[in-house]
Design an enzyme around this catalytic site. Sequence first.
Site, PDB file in Angstrom:
ATOM      1  N   LYS A 107       0.904  -1.160  -0.007  1.00 29.28           N
ATOM      2  CA  LYS A 107      -0.087  -0.194   0.189  1.00 29.28           C
ATOM      3  C   LYS A 107       0.761   1.373  -0.089  1.00 29.28           C
ATOM      4  CE  LYS A 107      -3.831   1.705   2.544  1.00 29.28           C
ATOM      5  NZ  LYS A 107      -4.535   2.053   4.081  1.00 29.28           N
ATOM      6  N   SER A 184      -9.128   1.719   3.535  1.00 30.01           N
ATOM      7  CA  SER A 184      -8.569   2.840   2.507  1.00 30.01           C
ATOM      8  C   SER A 184      -7.301   1.825   1.855  1.00 30.01           C
ATOM      9  CB  SER A 184      -7.635   3.606   3.323  1.00 30.01           C
ATOM     10  OG  SER A 184      -6.981   3.188   4.334  1.00 30.01           O
ATOM     11  N   SER A 208      -9.390  -0.600   7.539  1.00 31.02           N
ATOM     12  CA  SER A 208      -9.003  -0.487   6.221  1.00 31.02           C
ATOM     13  C   SER A 208      -8.278  -1.642   5.673  1.00 31.02           C
ATOM     14  CB  SER A 208      -7.866   0.888   6.376  1.00 31.02           C
ATOM     15  OG  SER A 208      -8.398   1.802   6.396  1.00 31.02           O
TER      16      SER A 208
END
Length: 508
Positions: A107, A184, A208
């Site tokens: 990420k 996210s 997330s």
Amino acid sequence: MTDQLSRRDLLTSSAAIAVSAALPSLARVTPAAAQTIPSSASEIAAAVRAKKITAMELTKAAIARAEQLKDLNIFIFLNKDGAVATAAEIDESRGDGALAGLPVVIKDNINTADMPTTGGTPALEKAQPKQNAPSMQKLFKAGAIIIGKTNLHELAFGITSTNLAPFAGPVKNPYDKSRIAGGSSGGTAVAIATGIVTCGLGTDTGGSTRIPAALTGTVGLRPSVGNGGAQRRYNDTNMVVPISHTRDTVGPMGRTVADVALLDSVITGSPLAGAEPLRGKRFGAPAALWGGLDRELEAVMKAARQKLESAGAVFVDADIAGLFEQNAKVSFPVALHEPIADFPAWLETSEIRDITLADIAAKIASPDVKGAFGAITADAFGAAYQDAITVQRPALQKMYDDYFRDNKVDAILFPTTIAPAPLIDTVKGSGEMSINGGPPVPVFDTMIRNTDPGSNAGIPGLSLFAGMTAGGLPVGLEIDGPVGSDVKLLALGLSIEAILGNAPPPKI
């Protein structure tokens, strides 16, 4: 090789399946072995070590697949040259690690020394930390190949991954491109769901890793955080673009629970989790977390519960009274105050010069995130912070401790989200949705409802596939346990997954 791969049909649940089945250079691999090689991250690495497939073949297949699926906005940075160089090195001399030759994604809020770490926000588009985050570094040392940095909700301040920064774009759900992928860590989830990789890293502050896993039919772990120190399972302090040092953690994500367990074992050095039989295991099913569900999602969850009960799991229908009310006294006061100190600390540790928190806030592209940063820069929750962190959070933790003890449950089991993936909102980044035709409700508050309380309490949670709605969207099931029960959650998850199965590949 690259031209050949880019022309081939790699639309399977794993790019590695396509490589092992299609490349002439793998003709020596039997059909049975070809199907076995990519079935899990550990078997891919074992196949590389046994020279049944090369790291280079896997890497080029993953890159080709990523390029083929550009319209999903999965990546912010595709690490073509770096990944190929690492693959060559592994094939020559480094093919002995637990993750040897395994393509993974990271990420784009996790520090990487040889790739930008943008947080998906304009002010950090060229930001280059000087060191790798410890969790990422452990994967790399074990032989993983970093294919690229994945897209996310801008600065990780949201759960849709509808990033409106011009270099990012909204991450699209591969099961329905008009819908969110969750966030996210949406980019990592979609990279896994579409078969670019089998696993990778996300981060989790309030859901997330687990929310995108639920909405894409994949698996996401939020490791124990507790009160920090020895209770924190992963230690990446000041090495991730921050929200809250109290709540933030890196978390592994994968196609299967076994993939996630492997990454967790590599990162922590703990023994690999093995399946734990479900017969006689007690799962709390609080009404608070099972109420107000979308009807299609509820049908999937009821069917999953029946299957688990048939396998011998015992469900305890005991509620956690006042859970959401207590959580509200912790959530925003912590998450919207701690960035004031945590951002400067991250910038300093990362040796990112001439950028301030004010600079970052001024250039935010997504309206929902800009609104949150307005509250941060104004310190709207400053007055409530000390009470939240010293009184209300311990009270929330006690609620969970009492629940586990008084009801003698091994874990709490509930729907990860209360609805399947809502539609993308490219105006606000996170708008409104309706449950069962009811009045509009905020997407953020609705989709984070079940994941946020455990996050604030610091307990571990694992989301895995529960089933598909009648409309063809994945549904996630979450199990939460006491602080430090991460390996047990993974062990239970392996057994649950064996009963419920894995998501069908998206038709893209």
